[in-house]
Write a protein that holds these residues in place. Sequence first.
Motif, PDB file in Angstrom:
ATOM      1  N   CYS A   8       0.836  -1.196   0.000  1.00 25.44           N
ATOM      2  CA  CYS A   8       0.000   0.000   0.000  1.00 25.44           C
ATOM      3  C   CYS A   8       0.869   1.243   0.000  1.00 25.44           C
ATOM      4  O   CYS A   8       1.975   1.245   0.567  1.00 25.44           O
ATOM      5  CB  CYS A   8      -0.911   0.011   1.234  1.00 25.44           C
ATOM      6  N   GLU A  63      -3.809   1.430   3.914  1.00 26.87           N
ATOM      7  CA  GLU A  63      -3.742   0.059   4.423  1.00 26.87           C
ATOM      8  C   GLU A  63      -4.654  -0.816   3.582  1.00 26.87           C
ATOM      9  O   GLU A  63      -5.564  -0.320   2.898  1.00 26.87           O
ATOM     10  CB  GLU A  63      -4.169   0.016   5.887  1.00 26.87           C
ATOM     11  N   PRO A  64      -4.424  -2.163   3.588  1.00 24.55           N
ATOM     12  CA  PRO A  64      -5.260  -3.042   2.765  1.00 24.55           C
ATOM     13  C   PRO A  64      -6.736  -2.899   3.092  1.00 24.55           C
ATOM     14  O   PRO A  64      -7.125  -2.825   4.261  1.00 24.55           O
ATOM     15  CB  PRO A  64      -4.739  -4.439   3.114  1.00 24.55           C
ATOM     16  N   CYS A 100      -6.187  -0.696  -1.533  1.00 21.56           N
ATOM     17  CA  CYS A 100      -5.962  -0.127  -0.210  1.00 21.56           C
ATOM     18  C   CYS A 100      -6.902   1.051   0.028  1.00 21.56           C
ATOM     19  O   CYS A 100      -7.445   1.633  -0.926  1.00 21.56           O
ATOM     20  CB  CYS A 100      -4.512   0.334  -0.065  1.00 21.56           C
TER      21      CYS A 100
END
Length: 739
Positions: A302, A307-308, A323
């Motif tokens: 990412c 973040e994922p 992300c």
Amino acid sequence: MLESLFILFCLFSSGFCIESNNITASLVIKDPDTIVSSGNIYRLGFFSPANTTNRYLGIWNYVSAMSIIWVANRDNPLKDSSGIVTISEDGDIVLINGKKEIFWSSNATSSPMNTSARLLDNGNLVLQDISNGRTIWESFGHPTDAFIPKLKLNDNPGTGERVLLTSWRSPQDPDFGSFTAGLQALNIPQIFIWNGSHPHWRSGPWNGQSLNGVTDMYAIYLDGYSVTKQDDGTVSFMQDYYGKILMKIILKSNGSFVQTMWNVRRRVWDVTWIAPIDVCDVYEKCGPFGNCNLRNSPMCSCLKGYEPKNKEEWDKGNWSGGCVRKTLLQCDRNNNSTDKNKAEVFWKITNVKVPDFMDVSTGIEAVECEGLCLRNCSCIAYSHDHGIGCMFWNRSLIDVRQFPIGGLVLHVRVAYSELDNQKDIRVIVIVPVTIGLVIVFIGIFFTWRWMAKRKGTKRKGRILTNEVGKSYISDSSGVVLRDDIDEPSLDELPLFSFQMLETATFQFDVTNLLGKGGFGPVYKGKLASGKEIAVKRLSTASGQGLQEFMNEVVLISKLQHRNLVRLLGCCVEKGEKMLIYEYMQNRSLDVSLFDRSQNILDWRQRFNIIEGIGRGLLYLHRDSRLRIIHRDLKPSNILLDEDWCPKISDFGMARIFGGNQNQADTGRVVGTYGYMAPEYAMGGRFSEKSDVFSFGVLVLEIVSGRKNTSFYNDELSLGLLGYSWKLWNEYNTVVYYEK
């Protein structure tokens, strides 16, 4: 004579060559007859793909029957060999069978009655009005899967009209496949490959000279690509290749672009470029706000501040979800937030193919882009290219990938807390680590002093500075080491063990000795995998040392070009310093030019060698990220691969120039006399002109077949340069000497 050879070729080939490049109502083509363009470059006729008896009308390169670049009836094949191509009563080109059934037609609108079709030397089949020569229809307006020089990929964003390539359904079936390719001119021109309606590959934006996401594209004056815009809003992408070499880019049935060039000597098509080049090149491989980098494990990560979206799927290797942002930006916060006065920042990522869906502001300097993006709450990233201007992104960051070299710098907008947290972590980590390192260095220092006193071998170091301002540390042995942590280290290259190289070269057996240079001997080796290599071993008697060794590692590891030798790795073990290169089957140019036991290079090979060396030099001086002056260009430093493609080698004497630096002085003149420019040999002043002078001497040697020094001590005694100048003044040319 040429006409006789042409007729003989036609008689012994399948079918007959009609002595014309035209098709008229009275001059028709019957299967298996063909017509050939006036310069004998392209042929029009009937063919059957492998493993099928279906017959198609197509155009292919004259040199190779299987290099099809256009198919007329790709979705309606003939089942027998009764095909006929002629001009219909209403002026169209038509393909009919023995029953007069139409299998394909040009369907030209408002065709005059009196027309003819002509096959041009650029591979374009044109339907023309005989009375005024006006083109009514052309095959370039209806391409199949081949992009060749002069063919234009068009896009008109206003009308939606496009000229696209369409892949074959399979290698045996030219029917319409699932992949298309063409130009997308919205905002800024880019080349796309689509799988149906979904993007499969993207070239990155056009900056006036090259495409940002195609690292093998050099410059407009080398590859000949150009983008033009017409008055009606149609934007065109075309290649006007500067050379006379046959080349084509085919959109394969698997969705890949493959560029090939015709190898005259081997009579095969050599693959010179492929896209996508790897899995990271596939469109949106890592999803929105993801970054793909093959050097990382896993390849997808990412972007900073994200973040994922689905951590569980991400950890399984399914990165398609991409992300999401971890922390809201200031613009997205409540106006009553206590954090509203803390400014947002940008995180920089280098060597990037910039994301899709950019907005462009032309004519703006790089320093202005950040302020413009900060003032726009919807701006989430920016980048700058001198040929484009500022690029801004207001939506998702799609299709981001990193290259080892090339690309642009992308600045991603992140919340201030992302860097604040990072700073806190750095303080927590750096302080104790620094204290520990200080203690360790103090201990090492006192241990070294104690050992030095015992051995009585105090050595005094001194700081030297090279021509471009880099620092070095030198001791009494004269070995020079770089003191520059920003330069690449040996760790960035694959390290070969001494035992591995000893085995590969049969203990450096003399039978594997390829030659000797100022650096030391060069041996041929063969790894356990079967790959052949050339091992350059630093000799203790060499005038060169660790400085030249490190210089070559630093430079070649950062340079990539088809006309520069490829460095595979190095070895620094047991006091040895060795460089491992790709093996060149035809050794160095001096062997092919001056060794009487070798075959004489023909003129085509000599021209290609000169051209390749010139391209390599142009890359070093203008197109590489580092501006390099080689300083030792000569035949023994030009290596030839199995296809006689030249590759510049031996960068031990090379120097890096600054962006605004044109000339430098040195107190240590290095190189080979006879190839040095006068101002360098006598005054120590070197620049790009120094390499150009050496290149000129090299060209004279290639053309004449004589060494520059071969004139000494004979009746001419002028040297090759002096003799050439004498012939020039006498209105003669350089004589080609048979061996």
